[in-house]
Structures are given as C-alpha cells and as structure tokens.
Design a protein around this motif. Structure first.
Motif, PDB file in Angstrom:
ATOM      1  N   ALA A   5      53.518 -48.113  -8.968  1.00  0.00           N
ATOM      2  CA  ALA A   5      52.612 -48.207  -6.594  1.00  0.00           C
ATOM      3  C   ALA A   5      50.944 -47.871  -6.702  1.00  0.00           C
ATOM      4  N   ILE A   6      51.019 -47.172  -7.947  1.00  0.00           N
ATOM      5  CA  ILE A   6      48.809 -47.392  -8.686  1.00  0.00           C
ATOM      6  C   ILE A   6      48.870 -48.202  -9.137  1.00  0.00           C
ATOM      7  N   ALA A   7      48.871 -48.771 -10.000  1.00  0.00           N
ATOM      8  CA  ALA A   7      48.384 -50.394 -10.746  1.00  0.00           C
ATOM      9  C   ALA A   7      48.471 -51.056  -9.064  1.00  0.00           C
ATOM     10  N   ARG A   8      49.336 -51.136  -8.709  1.00  0.00           N
ATOM     11  CA  ARG A   8      49.266 -51.974  -7.593  1.00  0.00           C
ATOM     12  C   ARG A   8      48.180 -51.761  -6.452  1.00  0.00           C
ATOM     13  N   HIS A   9      48.352 -50.375  -5.975  1.00  0.00           N
ATOM     14  CA  HIS A   9      47.075 -49.995  -4.951  1.00  0.00           C
ATOM     15  C   HIS A   9      46.189 -50.198  -5.631  1.00  0.00           C
ATOM     16  N   VAL A  10      46.029 -49.735  -7.098  1.00  0.00           N
ATOM     17  CA  VAL A  10      43.990 -49.552  -6.928  1.00  0.00           C
ATOM     18  C   VAL A  10      44.030 -51.268  -7.412  1.00  0.00           C
TER      19      VAL A  10
END
Length: 481
Positions: free
Chosen positions: A158-163
C-alpha cells in the motif's frame, strides 16, 4: 560460625534470609568452601520455622551459591571474585560511552503554549479518530502473532502504491521497510552504514535530531551550508560516506532543492560512492508550483534511501514511517530492524494498510491540505503586511512551516532571543532559526521558523498580531539601547 541476619521489619522472611546470605557470599564475607550453619540451628537462632531457612537454602543451592554435601552439611559453592563489599570504597558509577556524554543533555519538553507556532507539529484535531478506531479494532482481531521485521506485506504494498502515485517514488512492496516513524528509519540507516569515524554530512541549518543520531553511532558529523537551491554540493567533504538532505522542503528554511542541484548531488554521490538519505517529511502539503521529482526517482545508481513518515500526515503519536532502500541494503536493514525491536505493531500497520487501500488517506490528505493552505496563506499575508518592517519571507510553497528572516540592519539587530522570550510570556511558542544550527553560524542568520500545523486557524491571526506587537517592542528596545 556467628552469622548475623536481620529480620526486622516486614516482608518475606525466606527472601530476606536468601538475600543476606547471597550478599555475604558475593562480597566475600562467606568464602568458597566455608560451611554455613545447619538450617535447624539458624532457624532456632532467628526464632523462625526451620522450613523458612530450608527454603532459603534451597534457593541458594539452586542458584549455585551453596552446595549440600551428604553427611557433612551445606557449604559455599560460589567461587567468583568478591564484588565490592560495603566496607570498601565504592568503585564509582557506571558511565556511558563517551560519545553519549554530549547527547544526554536534551532539555525536557516545554509545556504547550496558548498559541503554538512550533515546527513539526501537525494538528491532532484534524485526525479522523473514529475511522481509525474502527480500522484498528478490526485489525486487532486479525493480528495476534509475531510479524515480519520489514512490516506487513499488505502495508508495504500500500505504501509503495501511495508514494508511487503521490510522489513519483519508484518502488514495489519488496522495496519498502516499515518503521516506527522516520526517526527509526534514519536510525536503521545509521546502524547499517556508519562505523566509528564515518563522515556524515548534514544540512546546516538542518534537522538537529539527525545530527545527534548519527553522532550516537560514532559518526563524525559535518554541517554543510544551504543556499536558495539546497545543500551546497561543492562544500560536502570528499570523505563523506553519508549525506542527509530534506530536498522537497528544507528543514527549517522551507526552500526546495533545484533540479540542477539534485542532479549535482546525485553525481557527487556516485563519484564518491556515498549514500544519500532523502527525508521527505511533509511534502504531501504543497500549495503552489508542481513538486520536483524526488532524488529517489532520479537516482539510477542505487545511492538514495528514501524516508517518509505518517506522523505529519496523521498523528504525531502514531509512530509509523517507512524507508525505500536499494536492493543491496535491504537484508542488512531488515536485520537491523529485527535486532532493534523485532517488528512494529501489527494492528496499527494493518489499520494503516486498510486506511490507504480504501482511499481514506487520500481523502484525509485533501481535506487537511485545504486547512493547512489557509493557514499558510495567513502567515504569508502577515509576513508581507504587519510583519514586513522586521521580517522577510523565505519562499516556500509546501509543508507545515515557513521561515522569516530578520530585515533589521545588522548595526541595530533585532533581539531575536528576547523576542522569543517575550512571545512565550505572551502565550506564543515559536523557534528562532539559530536553534537549527549545530553551532552559531559564521554569518548571522537571525529569524524565526513559523509552524502553523498545531494551531487552530481561528487562533492564527491573534498569534501573528502578538508576534508583530512583540517585534515592535523588541525593535524599540534595541533602538533605545
């Protein structure tokens, strides 16, 4: 043998007999091989039940201090060196490693002021507490075991997609390591890359906790000046193996590192085989201009470690951050996280993963960005209006603070420390720019860092009015002197 044991006062008698006999053995009053009184005899002299003494003896035998010999009695078995008996002079207190002597003097936090203009404090009133409570409650039922030191796979993805979408960071879930805030992320980098004597370059002025953190790992920390384009690459020591920067919103000046300076820094790191720590601490809040590409997305040589935090976007007490690291560093960083605290808090990580995946984070960011933009505008207007006689605004279009530099002539400088004290007495907490220097700058840099994250929008005009009033008083006092 006459053995003095005191049972005066209250407490477990067996435990008191055990501790006094153990202490007598440890400090050498009872020597190895020496016979202790039979349990029946000691019990009679102490006027206690024999079982009370026998239980103490059993504990001492089990701990290796005594041993029983069939038909002979009970004897001292411990053969270690005597440990500083009380009748001798004390050996002195335990002391930390020398590098910690200068790091243990951090002053206690000051109580909050009525009008809080300090840097790095987001507004907790904007946090969606009810939503978070629901997600956390749901996550608690599903996360009851030890977790991966790198973080829950769902949150890492989720963090990878967000950033990737919001900041153009090139990363997949396998590139992300979840941490307890940005500070732990930087600490893990220090553990992995710093050896005693390693030269670490930091911005000056800059984020002082990082300087102290690198020093705690034994680094030789060197401050590098910052100008309108960012860190001055030509001033970085050639021996530096680690460079810490805040390129999206320089801390505390607020400027963005130019594209040319970013390219120069990346080329320098590749030439000198150095690592760059890119701390992107609050660039989610951008009020004008297009954001520049992060160093991480421009890096083609695997020199950049990208660090982010959710403490500024959500809640300071929510200790969740992350780093995106080159592949070669990931095993060591994962091992460092495991050795430091094994893993993060799984329920909070699962709740954050759901918060991101359900679109709630983006919705929250849009909502709070409008609030912070209004506060940013109020500060900008004040800087160009009532505060203009004493301050000029350092250009900044992102984050939760701006910097104001004094415009008073150097022959009659504004007494900034006195101004800060006067503001505190007037209920306004604010930080001078000099607090962000490790040492007093060679060229005076008087000014203030104005944070608008923690103060309510309705209170901000009054706080700025008080700032103008106190600046006027400090100016008049300086002119009289």
């Amino acid at each position: 043998m006459d053995l003095h044991i005191s049972l005066e006062g209250r407490g477990d008698r067996t435990d008191r007999i055990y501790r006094q006999l153990r202490d007598a053995i440890l400090d050498g009053r009872l020597r190895p091989g020496e016979r202790v009184p039979p349990s029946r005899e000691l019990a009679r002299s102490l006027s206690v039940a024999r079982n009370t003494v026998a239980a103490a003896y059993d504990r001492l035998v089990g701990d290796g201090f005594l041993e029983g010999r069939a038909g002979a009695g009970t004897f001292v078995a411990y053969s270690g060196e005597p440990q500083a008996p009380s009748r001798r002079a004390p050996a002195g207190p335990l002391l930390p490693a020398r590098r910690w002597a200068a790091l243990a003097d951090e002053p206690p936090p000051t109580p909050p002021a009525r009008y809080d203009l300090r840097v790095g404090h987001p507004d907790p009133a904007l946090f969606p507490l009810a939503t978070w409570r629901r997600l956390l409650s749901r996550s608690l039922r599903a996360t009851a075991d030890y977790a991966d030191p790198s973080g829950l796979p769902g949150l890492r993805g989720a963090i990878a997609r967000h950033v990737g979408l919001s900041r153009s960071v090139r990363a997949g879930g396998e590139d992300v390591l979840v941490t307890a805030g940005a500070q732990q992320a930087i600490d893990l980098v220090g553990r992995v890359l710093i050896e005693p004597g390693t030269v670490a370059a930091v911005e000056e002025p800059g984020y002082r906790p990082v300087r102290r953190l690198f020093g705690s790992h034994g680094a030789r920390v060197v401050g590098v000046p910052v100008d309108a384009d960012g860190i001055v690459v030509d001033a970085i020591p050639p021996s530096a193996r680690l460079v810490y920067v805040t390129p999206s919103h320089q801390h505390p000046l607020g400027t963005a590192m130019s594209l040319a300076r970013r390219s120069a820094l990346l080329a320098w790191a590749q030439e000198h085989r150095a690592a760059i720590v890119e701390d992107d601490y609050d660039s989610e809040f951008r009020f004008s201009d297009r954001p520049l590409e992060p160093l991480q997305s421009l890096d083609r040589a695997g020199r950049v470690i990208y660090v982010g935090s959710f403490s500024k976007t959500l809640l300071p007490s929510l200790r969740l951050g992350f780093l995106v690291a080159p592949e070669a560093l990931r095993p060591a960083l994962r091992a460092a996280r495991r050795l430091a605290d094994w893993h993060g808090e799984p329920a909070a990580q699962a709740a954050l993963a759901a918060f991101i995946d359900e679109g709630l984070l983006q919705r929250h960011l849009r909502s709070v960005a409008r609030v912070y933009a209004a506060r940013h505008e109020l500060v900008v207007r004040a800087a160009r209006g009532p505060l203009a006689p004493w301050f000029s605004l350092v250009p900044s279009s992102a984050g939760l603070h701006v910097a104001l530099r004094c415009t008073a002539p150097l022959d009659v400088p504004l007494d900034v420390p006195g101004l800060v004290r006067g503001l505190r007495a007037a209920g306004v907490a604010v930080e001078p720019l000099t607090h962000f220097y490790a040492e007093p700058p060679r060229v005076p840099d008087p000014g203030l860092a104005i944070g608008y994250g923690a103060i309510a929008t309705a209170d901000l005009p009054e706080a700025l009015d008080r700032l103008a009033d106190q600046a006027d008083r400090a100016d008049q006092a300086g002119s009289v002197d």
